[in-house]
Motif scaffolding. Sequence first.
Motif, short mmCIF file in Angstrom:
data_model
loop_
_atom_site.label_atom_id
_atom_site.label_comp_id
_atom_site.label_asym_id
_atom_site.label_seq_id
_atom_site.Cartn_x
_atom_site.Cartn_y
_atom_site.Cartn_z
N MET A 107 0.78 -1.57 0.06
CA MET A 107 0.59 0.14 0.02
C MET A 107 0.41 1.25 -0.06
O MET A 107 2.17 1.26 -0.23
CB MET A 107 -0.74 0.13 1.25
CG MET A 107 -1.01 -0.96 1.06
SD MET A 107 -3.50 -1.56 0.64
CE MET A 107 -4.00 0.18 1.59
N ASN A 108 0.59 2.44 -0.15
CA ASN A 108 1.08 3.42 -0.08
C ASN A 108 1.72 3.58 -1.03
O ASN A 108 3.40 4.34 -1.57
CB ASN A 108 1.83 3.92 1.77
CG ASN A 108 1.69 5.47 1.94
OD1 ASN A 108 1.31 6.02 0.56
ND2 ASN A 108 1.51 5.46 3.37
N ALA A 109 1.57 3.05 -2.68
CA ALA A 109 2.04 3.03 -3.15
C ALA A 109 3.16 4.79 -3.94
O ALA A 109 4.18 4.70 -4.79
CB ALA A 109 1.72 2.95 -4.93
N THR A 110 2.35 5.49 -4.21
CA THR A 110 2.83 6.95 -4.13
C THR A 110 3.72 7.66 -3.51
O THR A 110 3.99 8.42 -3.65
CB THR A 110 2.18 7.83 -4.56
OG1 THR A 110 0.78 7.80 -3.84
CG2 THR A 110 1.06 7.22 -5.79
N GLN A 160 7.26 8.39 -1.81
CA GLN A 160 8.52 8.03 -2.13
C GLN A 160 9.78 8.41 -0.78
O GLN A 160 8.99 9.72 -0.81
CB GLN A 160 8.91 8.68 -3.17
CG GLN A 160 7.51 8.37 -4.57
CD GLN A 160 8.14 8.75 -6.20
OE1 GLN A 160 9.16 9.76 -5.85
NE2 GLN A 160 7.80 8.39 -7.19
N ALA A 161 10.17 7.49 -0.49
CA ALA A 161 11.12 8.05 0.54
C ALA A 161 12.52 8.04 -0.25
O ALA A 161 12.86 7.24 -1.23
CB ALA A 161 11.05 6.34 1.46
N SER A 162 12.93 8.87 0.48
CA SER A 162 14.35 8.71 0.42
C SER A 162 15.27 8.71 1.18
O SER A 162 14.88 7.40 2.11
CB SER A 162 14.78 10.43 -0.07
OG SER A 162 14.43 11.61 1.17
N GLN A 163 16.85 8.17 0.80
CA GLN A 163 17.65 8.07 1.52
C GLN A 163 17.63 8.78 3.32
O GLN A 163 17.60 8.06 4.22
CB GLN A 163 19.32 8.00 0.89
CG GLN A 163 19.63 6.98 0.86
CD GLN A 163 19.66 4.95 0.77
OE1 GLN A 163 19.26 4.68 1.66
NE2 GLN A 163 20.42 5.02 0.06
N VAL A 203 14.66 7.96 5.10
CA VAL A 203 15.20 6.48 5.89
C VAL A 203 15.90 6.40 6.95
O VAL A 203 15.58 6.24 8.07
CB VAL A 203 15.88 5.36 4.64
CG1 VAL A 203 16.01 4.33 5.47
CG2 VAL A 203 14.64 5.14 3.43
N ARG A 263 12.65 5.71 15.20
CA ARG A 263 12.64 4.42 15.81
C ARG A 263 13.05 4.86 17.29
O ARG A 263 13.06 3.63 18.23
CB ARG A 263 12.70 3.54 14.74
CG ARG A 263 11.67 3.63 13.72
CD ARG A 263 12.14 2.60 12.67
NE ARG A 263 11.86 1.19 13.63
CZ ARG A 263 12.40 -0.14 13.15
NH1 ARG A 263 13.43 0.15 11.86
NH2 ARG A 263 12.07 -1.42 13.25
N GLU A 284 9.02 11.78 16.22
CA GLU A 284 9.29 12.07 14.84
C GLU A 284 9.17 12.53 14.32
O GLU A 284 10.05 11.53 12.64
CB GLU A 284 7.17 11.11 14.71
CG GLU A 284 6.76 10.56 15.35
CD GLU A 284 5.45 9.71 15.06
OE1 GLU A 284 4.75 10.92 14.03
OE2 GLU A 284 4.15 9.58 15.41
#
Lengths: 400, 400
Positions: free
Chosen positions: A1-4, A6-9, A12, A19, A391
Motif C-alpha cells: 500500500m501507499n504506492a505513491t 516515495q522515501a529517500s535515503q 530512511v 525509532r 517522530e
Amino acid sequence: MNATTQASQASVSEANRARILQHLYHNGISSRAQIAKALGLTPAAITKITARLIDAGAICETGDLDGIKNRRSIGLKLDTSLFHVIGVKFARSLIEIGLFDLAGRRVCLEDLPPVSEDSIPATLDEIRDRVNRLIAADDAVVAVGVAVPGPYLRDEGRTAVVSSMAGWRTVNFTDEFAGAFPVPVFIEQDARAGALAHYLFDPAGTCEHLAYYLIGEGVGLGVIDDGRLVNGAQGAATEIGHVSIDVEGVPCDCGNVGCLERYCSAVAIHDELRRTGVVGDVDGLTHAQACQRLFDAAADGDEAACALVHRVGRYAGYGCVTILNAFNPRRIVIGDIVARAGAPLLDAIREVVAERAIDDIARATDITLSPLPTDAAVTGAAAVAITQFLEHPSVFFGDV
Amino acid sequence: MNATTQASQASVSEANRARILQHLYHNGISSRAQIAKALGLTPAAITKITARLIDAGAICETGDLDGIKNRRSIGLKLDTSLFHVIGVKFARSLIEIGLFDLAGRRVCLEDLPPVSEDSIPATLDEIRDRVNRLIAADDAVVAVGVAVPGPYLRDEGRTAVVSSMAGWRTVNFTDEFAGAFPVPVFIEQDARAGALAHYLFDPAGTCEHLAYYLIGEGVGLGVIDDGRLVNGAQGAATEIGHVSIDVEGVPCDCGNVGCLERYCSAVAIHDELRRTGVVGDVDGLTHAQACQRLFDAAADGDEAACALVHRVGRYAGYGCVTILNAFNPRRIVIGDIVARAGAPLLDAIREVVAERAIDDIARATDITLSPLPTDAAVTGAAAVAITQFLEHPSVFFGDV
C-alpha cells in the motif's frame, strides 16, 4: 500500500533516528544491543546513529546496566526532564497554556480569561506574549503544541466550523502562530491531541487501538488505529460531534441535523439548564461552571439533576456505540468537562453500549473515564509537540 | 508511534521486497535505477533483491528501455498476467466465484444458486469443490481471497452478526477454508475488499484516502486512510451499516436501533416493495432482482418507483454525510446492488451531502458510482488476495 509515497535515503535515516528515540522514550534506559534487537537494525547502524544523537545532545549514556559488565552494557537514555514543550489548548471560550516535560509532567499551567467573539484578536496577542515569555524564561523549551476544536483543516490551518462561536472560523491558526515563536509550533484538532496524550501518558499502558472521546464545549474524537492517527484527507476525520444521531433532529451550525454535540456537549447542557432551571440561575456562569453545578447537584442526590446527567450519559452512549461500529477501538477514554460527572455518566454510557452495541465488539472494548488529571486537555496540546519531537528528530537536532 | 511493534532484520528484507513488487505493480516496467531512486534504497540493495526475485520467478527482465542504451536501462517487470487469484464473494444469499489475473482482469466468473439458511453446509462444500477444480485446472493460481459480510472478527474468523440471515453467524470462515486449498487463502470484510479493489484497479488512479460504500444486501464500508486500511482492534471497524441514523428508529438484529442498513439496503428495499406493491409482486424474486425491477420502473418514469429510489438515495446520503464526518476521504465510491439505480440515486445522495455535510469537506470530496463492472463485488475478493501477494512476497516465493 501507499504506492505513491516515495522515501529517500535521508528519510530512511530520519525514520531510524525516530525509532531509536521512540524506543528509549517508551522503554526507558536500554543498551545498544537491546535497541538493535528490538528494531531489527545492525549493531553498526545503532552505534553510528546513537553516536550522532549523543553528540547532538538528544540522548546520553548512563553507567553500566544492572548486573552486566562489558562494553555493550552501557545504557542509553532519553532524559525526559531535559526537554520541555508548551501546550496551548483552545476550546470555544476557554484557553489554557501549560509547560510540560517530555513525560507529560506539568511544570506550570495558566488559564486565560474567557474569550468572547470580539476579544479574539486580543486573545491571540495575549497567547503569543505569554508563550514567548515562557520560552524566554526556559531554555529547555523545544516546541509548542496547539490543540484547536475540530473539524480542523490541517493543510489550510483553520477550523471548518465551530458550533456556538463562529468567530474562530475566521482565524487561520497557521498564520497566527507559524512564525510567532523561536521554536517550531504544531497544530492539531483537540480530541486527536487528547488521543496522543493518552497514547503517550496513560498509566494503563500504550494502547495501539485507542479512541479519545472528548465531551466538552464541543464533542470530538481522536482515534489511533494500529498505532497511527486516523487523519482523513484534510486532517478532518473522526468528527463524531457532527455525526447525526437523528436525521430528523435538531439543526446544527455545521449544516447537518441531529449532530451528537447538540445533545451532550457542555454547551447543550448549559442551554438545557437555562431552559429548565434544574439548578437555578446559570446565566452568568461559563459552560464548565454550569455543568459543574449540575454534577454537584446530582452528587447531592437531587432527582432532576440525576435524571439530566443520566439523559446526557445516554446520549453520550449513543455516540459511544457509533464509535464502536465505526472504529472498533480496544479502549475508549472519555474526557473533558462533561466527563467530570463521573460514575453516573459512565454508568449511563455503559448501559447504552450494553443494550445497543454488537456483543462481540462491546465485550472486547474497555470504556473508561480519562485517568489523566483534569488539565488533560492542555496535556493533549503538549502531546502533539512531543509526538513531533519523537517522530521528526531532525527538526530539533538537525540532520544528525 | 507503534512503539510496541518490533521489526526484525528479516521483516526489513521482506518489506523491501514488497516495496519493489508494489512499485513495479503500480508503475509498470522500471529500471533498477528508477526503483532505487523512488524507494530510497541503494543500487546494491536493489540489485541483490531483484536478482532473487528474478530467480524466484516473481519478476523478469525486459529489453532495453526506450531510448536508453546502457547496462542500467534494462527494464524489470511484474507480469500481471502470469499470476492468477480466485475471489469468492459472500453476500447474505449470493455467492460468486471468479478467476482473475493480478491486474484484476476477469478470466471467468460463476454464480452459485441462492443460499438459504439450511443449505449453508452444502454451499460451503460446493465452494470448496469449485475452487479446487479451478486451481487444478490453472497452474497460475497463487492465492484465494474471500470477501464476507461484516462485522467480520478477523482474529476469530467469523462474522459477528449478519442481519436477515443469522445462519452465517455460526460459520467460522477460517476453519472452513484455511486448509481447504493447495494455495493460501485470505479472508476480509466485503466492503474493505471493495476498497482494496478500487485502490488497485480504479481507472481514475490510486487514491490514498478512499472509501468504498457498499450498498447491497447489507450496507458496508471500507476505508483506506493515507494508504492503509482502517481495521479496528478486531478487524471490525467501518461498520457503517450498523451506525444509527435515528436513535429512536427501527430495531436491528445487531442490537442497535435505527441502523443505516435498515433504510437503504437491498433487503430493506425488497421489504418496502413487498409492503407497498410499487412494482407488483416481488415475492419470488431475489433481493437483487426485486431492486432491479424497481430501478427499471423508475427508469421508465414510474412516479412511485422514482419517489422510492429518491427516498432510498436520501437515506444513502445520510450515510454519506456520516462517512465524510467520520473518515474525511478524498473519494467515496458507491457500489453493489443498490448502486445499479444509477444517476437518480447518486443525485439524491449528492443532494443530501450538499445540504448537510460541512461545506469545506464536501467540496473536497468526490462521490461517484463504482467504475468497475457489476462484478466489482467478487473483484474485491480477488483484490484481497492480490494485496497479500504484493505485501507478503515470502509467502509465495519463500524467503528469497
